[in-house]
Design a protein around this motif. Structure first.
Motif, PDB file in Angstrom:
ATOM      1  N   ILE A 167      45.506  43.372  47.341  1.00 54.37           N
ATOM      2  CA  ILE A 167      44.391  42.904  46.526  1.00 54.37           C
ATOM      3  C   ILE A 167      44.353  41.384  46.626  1.00 54.37           C
ATOM      4  CG2 ILE A 167      44.518  44.861  44.943  1.00 54.37           C
ATOM      5  CD1 ILE A 167      45.909  43.016  42.934  1.00 54.37           C
ATOM      6  N   ALA A 168      43.226  40.782  46.243  1.00 57.27           N
ATOM      7  CA  ALA A 168      43.092  39.334  46.377  1.00 57.27           C
ATOM      8  C   ALA A 168      42.353  38.753  45.184  1.00 57.27           C
ATOM      9  CB  ALA A 168      42.355  38.984  47.672  1.00 57.27           C
ATOM     10  N   THR A 169      42.679  37.493  44.877  1.00 57.18           N
ATOM     11  CA  THR A 169      41.946  36.722  43.876  1.00 57.18           C
ATOM     12  C   THR A 169      41.565  35.373  44.476  1.00 57.18           C
ATOM     13  OG1 THR A 169      43.980  35.762  42.946  1.00 57.18           O
ATOM     14  CG2 THR A 169      43.154  37.802  41.933  1.00 57.18           C
ATOM     15  N   VAL A 170      40.411  34.864  44.073  1.00 53.29           N
ATOM     16  CA  VAL A 170      39.972  33.529  44.453  1.00 53.29           C
ATOM     17  C   VAL A 170      39.815  32.730  43.161  1.00 53.29           C
ATOM     18  CG1 VAL A 170      38.174  32.140  45.540  1.00 53.29           C
ATOM     19  CG2 VAL A 170      38.801  34.351  46.527  1.00 53.29           C
ATOM     20  N   ASN A 171      40.641  31.724  42.990  1.00 61.97           N
ATOM     21  CA  ASN A 171      40.669  30.936  41.750  1.00 61.97           C
ATOM     22  C   ASN A 171      40.859  31.830  40.534  1.00 61.97           C
ATOM     23  OD1 ASN A 171      40.257  28.540  43.207  1.00 61.97           O
ATOM     24  ND2 ASN A 171      38.040  28.838  43.163  1.00 61.97           N
ATOM     25  N   GLY A 172      41.714  32.832  40.678  1.00 57.08           N
ATOM     26  CA  GLY A 172      42.051  33.723  39.577  1.00 57.08           C
ATOM     27  C   GLY A 172      41.099  34.877  39.370  1.00 57.08           C
ATOM     28  N   THR A 173      39.992  34.917  40.095  1.00 55.53           N
ATOM     29  CA  THR A 173      39.003  35.989  39.943  1.00 55.53           C
ATOM     30  C   THR A 173      39.185  37.028  41.051  1.00 55.53           C
ATOM     31  OG1 THR A 173      37.413  34.437  38.985  1.00 55.53           O
ATOM     32  CG2 THR A 173      36.552  36.536  39.824  1.00 55.53           C
ATOM     33  N   PRO A 174      39.306  38.312  40.690  1.00 55.00           N
ATOM     34  CA  PRO A 174      39.468  39.344  41.731  1.00 55.00           C
ATOM     35  C   PRO A 174      38.295  39.337  42.705  1.00 55.00           C
ATOM     36  CG  PRO A 174      39.986  40.243  39.574  1.00 55.00           C
ATOM     37  CD  PRO A 174      39.391  38.884  39.334  1.00 55.00           C
ATOM     38  N   THR A 175      38.577  39.549  43.970  1.00 52.05           N
ATOM     39  CA  THR A 175      37.551  39.579  45.000  1.00 52.05           C
ATOM     40  C   THR A 175      37.845  40.699  45.974  1.00 52.05           C
ATOM     41  OG1 THR A 175      36.322  38.207  46.575  1.00 52.05           O
ATOM     42  CG2 THR A 175      38.714  37.996  46.584  1.00 52.05           C
ATOM     43  N   THR A 176      36.848  41.043  46.783  1.00 51.33           N
ATOM     44  CA  THR A 176      36.992  42.129  47.747  1.00 51.33           C
ATOM     45  C   THR A 176      37.624  41.617  49.034  1.00 51.33           C
ATOM     46  OG1 THR A 176      35.042  43.247  46.867  1.00 51.33           O
ATOM     47  CG2 THR A 176      35.757  43.880  49.079  1.00 51.33           C
ATOM     48  N   ARG A 185      42.472  40.448  57.327  1.00 53.12           N
ATOM     49  CA  ARG A 185      41.922  40.314  55.978  1.00 53.12           C
ATOM     50  C   ARG A 185      40.960  39.136  55.923  1.00 53.12           C
ATOM     51  NH1 ARG A 185      47.785  40.024  53.211  1.00 53.12           N
ATOM     52  NH2 ARG A 185      48.753  41.589  54.571  1.00 53.12           N
ATOM     53  N   ALA A 186      39.827  39.361  55.283  1.00 56.23           N
ATOM     54  CA  ALA A 186      38.823  38.309  55.139  1.00 56.23           C
ATOM     55  C   ALA A 186      38.253  38.359  53.728  1.00 56.23           C
ATOM     56  CB  ALA A 186      37.707  38.471  56.166  1.00 56.23           C
ATOM     57  N   VAL A 187      38.116  37.197  53.095  1.00 58.90           N
ATOM     58  CA  VAL A 187      37.526  37.113  51.762  1.00 58.90           C
ATOM     59  C   VAL A 187      36.513  35.979  51.752  1.00 58.90           C
ATOM     60  CG1 VAL A 187      39.527  38.074  50.563  1.00 58.90           C
ATOM     61  CG2 VAL A 187      39.367  35.601  50.907  1.00 58.90           C
TER      62      VAL A 187
END
Length: 233
Positions: A167-176, A185-187
């Motif tokens: 799983i991933a987060t960007v600046n603390g927000t979950p993202t796909t 992996r790409a976000v």
């Protein structure tokens, strides 16, 4: 010692990377994700775009047929930023057309994702010269933390296998997490500075832990339980 190491490398036994304490693209794991399997097919069945495919995987060196280490021309980074994502319906994802990939898609500026809502690839989009940079600042077996800085926003590509459970987060927000360039992996990331964290949290972990605890408890109860023996003396 060096002649012995050369002999080991020429044997082509699995996991020779352990000799050099280096990560290996092909670790001979029998359980492969479909994208990783397709990437491996690309590499084994095509010779025209091998360097491109190795760059996408972040490979810096390869073992040649004599077991010697050879550098890859223009090695790619493990983490990098591209302008946008695209999906290709024209067959560029098939091994038979790997030789013409760059005619339909510029991997320096776009990441291929398996999302039908993404636009078609555009090889004319400019490359990564001014898109930003991505730096791995911490990592462990279950986590990778990156600092990303881009003035325009775009996509972060991490050349680690997109295995189920991450799983991933960007600046603390979950993202796909999208499967990028077949196997990685790409976000999507916003403009400015961002902290991107990948964590390995498989869905089976909690149920598996509960089952294990229940089994341990049942075992302890059975060992402590002593049935009374009926009878008279």
């Amino acid at each position: 010692l060096e002649p012995q190491l050369a002999e080991y490398r020429r044997s082509e036994i699995p996991n020779l990377n352990l000799l050099d304490r280096s990560p290996l693209l092909n670790n001979f794991d029998p359980l492969l994700t479909d994208g990783y399997d397709r990437l491996s097919t690309w590499l084994t069945e095509n010779e025209t775009n091998t360097d491109l495919l190795l760059r996408l995987a972040g490979v810096e060196e390869v073992f040649d047929t004599n077991g010697l280490i050879q550098p890859v021309s223009q090695p790619g980074a493990r983490a990098y930023v591209v302008a946008s994502a695209c999906v290709d319906f024209t067959g560029a994802l098939e091994p038979s057309t790997a030789g013409s990939l760059t005619e339909q898609w510029n991997p320096a500026s776009q990441v291929l994702i398996a999302d039908s809502t993404a636009p078609a690839c555009d090889p004319t989009i400019s490359g990564i010269a001014s898109l930003g940079e991505a730096t791995i600042i911490a990592e462990s077996a279950n986590q990778v933390e990156l600092q990303v800085n881009t003035p325009t926003g775009g996509w972060l590509v991490l050349a680690d296998t997109d295995y189920p459970g991450w799983i991933a987060t960007v600046n603390g927000t979950p993202t796909t997490i999208h499967r990028g360039n077949l196997a990685f992996r790409a976000v999507e990331i916003p403009s400015g500075e961002s902290t991107v964290i990948f964590n390995y949290q498989p869905g089976w972990l909690l149920p598996g832990l509960l089952v294990s605890l229940f089994g341990l408890l049942a075992t302890l109860v059975l060992f402590r339980w002593r049935p009374s023996v009926a009878g008279s003396t």
